[in-house]
Design an enzyme around this catalytic site. Structure first.
Site, PDB file in Angstrom:
ATOM      1  N   CYS C 130       0.842  -1.196   0.000  1.00 41.45           N
ATOM      2  CA  CYS C 130       0.000   0.000   0.000  1.00 41.45           C
ATOM      3  C   CYS C 130       0.877   1.246   0.000  1.00 41.45           C
ATOM      4  O   CYS C 130       1.690   1.438   0.904  1.00 41.45           O
ATOM      5  CB  CYS C 130      -0.926   0.033   1.208  1.00 41.45           C
ATOM      6  SG  CYS C 130      -1.954   1.514   1.206  1.00 41.45           S
ATOM      7  N   GLY C 265     -10.774  -3.803 -10.220  1.00 47.00           N
ATOM      8  CA  GLY C 265     -10.623  -2.769  -9.205  1.00 47.00           C
ATOM      9  C   GLY C 265     -11.411  -1.511  -9.523  1.00 47.00           C
ATOM     10  O   GLY C 265     -12.633  -1.464  -9.354  1.00 47.00           O
TER      11      GLY C 265
END
Lengths: 301, 264, 301, 264
Positions: C130, C265
């Site tokens: 991330c 996504g």
């Protein structure tokens, strides 16, 4: 009155708008559309010691807001440049910068050495980041040591402004930039293309003869702005930003991120007058915002 | 390189063109007629040259190259097969809408011939497009010209009528729905070799088989290629053809090549 | 009849279409639009040991064919997931995969350990990539050692399928993938977002509160396909591809590049039924091409 | 969290809507009226909810959120300020063209009041849009409602006439070209505080000053926010507002918030 004069260390540009190597030929290809002397300068296509045929066709695939290319540094070599091209562009009243590429350190240096006597070529751009050649190119641009060794070798033989063009395909572009700076780079340009790939699913084969190629165009702009911002906060030499610049607003993003100058690349393919449109757009922006000199906004982020 | 008949370079321009008409023909080809939005004359273009069109409605990055179907002092006509994203979106342009066009581009067909020359134009599918402008140009110069047009099925009368008005037209169809049933290479006119120059545009496979044919029969010929390109200006170096002179840009050294340059 | 059943080692999916963490909430957000049980599975949003407020607003900027986000792993923590969310989704007839994130190795492991008793959660996805958290996240994903240490720690406490999600912001994604594999990963998913940045030039300020953020969407697809291709050629465990997939053709690009499964996504934000459209599109493609099983085309490039 | 009047969740749908009319008003606002392309009824939507519109012609990736100006069983009306890339492109949609719309989204304004309640709706600029549907809804329920509408300059009669038909309308303009010259906060009706509930939508600055005002005067109030969002569904977590309950999604917890939730 807006003054767009830009200094990259020793190199003076009448405005911050350059063209990216490999997207503007030798400049002459665009002479029907724009007055080349309006540009801050233009960077001619990747030049190598020996002529190169480049990669087989197909070399191009369009992707969302971008394109992949796998040209592979096709060019007729530095001697061709010196003999055939240089005489045609040497006297233009704009900076003509030669992009120097190679597969071996000695080739980079030999190429730069041959260019050194050319009056009016005030700068070369060292391409340590081409993703489309098997040896050299990007390999030198993905480790600080590799980058440093090429830049040092060229620094010894190239007496004027030395711009070093970095690859974005790295974990820490700042480390590579610091290596280039410590090896004697006068400026850092980034980003070269992102390594990418596309597949024709109907034909079940890669879109490029080389399978992978370099991604450019608006799609990569956010990555480019980020890297320019990171590098300009960490090196002392000026930074030249490129990656997906199509409009004056795009160019201003890079300048606010810390770029001293910018290069227009893929946009030249779409709008052959993109460079001049961008110069005019920057002027218009500055007038509208009461900015007299880009130093007022450069690196403001 | 075997030089084409010499062509004086024409200044390239970015043009703001306006749709005069845009019609989907029964065969599925799109016939687009453009005029200069500024009222100015259309710049001179040579047959076999092409244009780059910014198809804003397609939501694509790059312009698209299309050959010149016809060109007059006040109009530019394109004939497009709406198969890709951009060419499909071209259908959405209606009369009065604008298109940004870069023109003229590339090196066209030879047009200087002797009165004793006999030229055969051979087109396949949408490859027929540049041959109309070429046929017209040759006829205006008094050159002896005939046309072989290969189509999957019965071609559009709107296209064939224009050819018939200026030159003998020989139609081949894959399904025999019109003219000769078979490939352009098999057509008696092609086979008869009563011509000393062929000018060809069509699918790669057709062009390769014609290349073999003219080479075997020692007939001079030119082929118009359509390699994928980004810029059309000789800058991106993407559209290269591996010729006898190495990789050269189709957009500037071509799109028209002499058959001796091609390494097929 | 096309059989889309997909095996990721021990994990069986009814088709190769999963959703990317952070783009599909807990699945429930999409229940009005699609039947969740049609999916191969869905990966719930990044879950951490402790609740996280994430980064300040603004967190999003649209870019050409892409978007930047800087959410920063906002979530109510693993206990909230276990108590409030798990009961709502545990009985769905589809694979529910929990994305596990953290700032410290112990947090990753503690979080995974708490999830281990949950029946029906057959897999977790370890987020070592991330870009939007200051510590941890991407830091673990940018060196083979960092990656290996997190994966090893979690491997000890997580008994079922362990998917490891890699960052693209590295020089060699293959080296990171090999480290994850050797540390016990059962599959590798990639790519997480590219680190990017955008500037509002009119306001002269960054578009995101955190200045930089993660780039996703069609813009990144060529980079993602390339990395999936590189990784799948070099690891033995299955690869799960993601990055800009909006259509069945996009999904098939990844599968031909070597992906066993894919994740949708950003497309979920644009078309809440994108996943089902993609499943139907893959089936249609297979029927049209006479493909009975995706193994026939998987990794064909 | 201070709960809004309870709202039964309405099923979200992707709709294929068709442009019934699309008109640029003299003030520069765009008035778009959509109908269900499939002839079906428009799903029920609550005032203060919003929709996400896929503006294909804008060449943007994400859908755009717009508040609901009005909604009937067969129509959905939007009032849009064409300032951004997508909203500018919305002008290009003509009668009969289709738009993909996700609706209804979010948590709207409270609509359950007592007969003794007096509700003041305060809108600024294009923020007036959701207040028309709210005013109509309140009037249909017999609630006592007045409207204060702030505009830079003389607002569109097409908008003001609709309000006037259902409730007392008080106009403020920055330049004094119509109604009270000054800000909505300064308007005598706002200042008089003869209402016990305010519902507000407008520019951030206006909303913050009204937030201060209602807080100081202890008037219950709701504010409709327009944070930038990617999905509108509570999945992307991008549109968060830092409320008393921490970061919450404007698209699902809002766009309408009670003033006590806001930390301005």
């Amino acid at each position: 009155m807006v003054d767009l004069t830009t200094r990259l260390g020793s190199l003076e540009l009448k405005n911050p708008v350059l063209t990216a190597s490999g997207t503007f030929g030798y400049g002459l290809e665009y002479a029907d559309f724009i007055n080349l002397e309006q540009l801050g300068g233009f960077i001619v296509k990747g030049t190598t010691l020996e002529p190169r045929q480049g990669n087989p066709y197909p070399r191009m695939a369009e992707t969302p807001a971008g394109m992949l290319n796998a040209v592979g540094l096709q060019n007729k070599g530095v001697h061709h440049f010196i003999e055939q091209i240089y005489p045609q562009i040497a006297n233009l009243n704009t900076q003509v910068i030669v992009n120097v590429s190679g597969a071996k350190i000695e080739d980079y240096a030999a190429c730069a050495e041959l260019l050194a006597p050319l009056a009016g070529i005030e700068a070369i751009e060292l391409n340590v980041s081409c993703p489309n050649v098997k040896q050299g190119g990007m390999a030198f641009g993905t480790t600080p040591d590799g980058c440093q060794s090429v830049v040092e070798a060229v620094r010894k033989v190239w007496p004027r402004h030395l711009m070093v063009k970095l690859s974005p395909n790295v974990t820490s572009v700042v480390d590579i930039a610091l290596a280039a700076e410590s090896a004697g780079a006068d400026s850092i340009s980034l980003i070269n293309t992102l390594l990418g790939m596309a597949i024709d699913v109907e034909k079940r084969r890669p879109m490029l003869s080389t399978v992978t190629g370099g991604l450019s165009g608006p799609a990569v702009k956010p990555v480019a702005v980020r890297m320019v911002w990171q590098v300009s906060k960490n090196v002392k030499v000026p930074v030249v930003g490129l990656g997906g610049i199509c409009t004056a607003a795009d160019a201003l993003e890079f300048i606010m991120a810390g770029a001293s100058a910018i290069q227009v690349g893929t946009a030249n393919f779409v709008n052959p007058a993109a460079t001049v449109d961008i110069i005019n757009g920057i002027t218009e922006y500055c007038e509208r915002h009461g900015i007299k000199n880009l130093d007022e906004i450069r690196g403001c982020i | 390189m075997v030089p084409l008949n010499e062509q004086k370079p024409v200044k390239k321009q970015q043009l703001d063109l306006r749709v005069r008409s845009n019609e989907l023909l029964p065969s599925g080809l799109l016939h687009l007629c453009l005029e200069n939005a500024l009222g100015a004359e259309m710049p001179a273009m040579l047959p076999g040259q092409f244009v780059e069109v910014a198809v804003d409605k397609a939501n694509v990055l790059l312009n698209r190259p299309y050959s010149i179907y016809n060109c007059t002092s006040d109009s530019l006509e394109l004939l497009v097969a709406p198969l890709g994203r951009a060419s499909i979106a071209l259908q959405k342009y209606i009369k009065g809408e604008h298109l940004r066009v870069i023109a003229p581009l590339g090196h066209g067909f030879s047009t200087e011939f002797n009165t004793t020359d006999k030229v055969l134009l051979i087109g396949g599918g949408v490859g027929i497009a540049p041959l109309y402008y070429q046929a017209r140009t040759l006829r205006e110069k008094g050159v002896n010209v005939e046309v072989v047009y290969g189509s999957r099925t019965n071609p559009d009368a709107r296209i064939t009528d224009r050819f018939k008005a200026i030159a003998p037209l020989h139609i081949c169809t894959d399904d025999g729905s019109a003219g000769f049933k078979g490939l352009v290479t098999q057509h008696p006119v092609t086979q008869a070799c009563e011509y000393n120059f062929a000018q060809v545009c069509g699918p790669q496979k057709m062009m390769e088989s014609l290349h073999k044919f003219v080479s075997a029969h020692n007939i001079n010929a030119e082929f118009s290629l359509e390699n994928k390109m980004a810029c059309g200006l000789g800058a991106c170096l993407c559209c290269v053809e591996n010729t006898t002179a190495g990789n050269v840009c189709v957009c500037t050294s071509g799109p028209v090549f002499n058959y001796k340059e091609l390494t097929w």
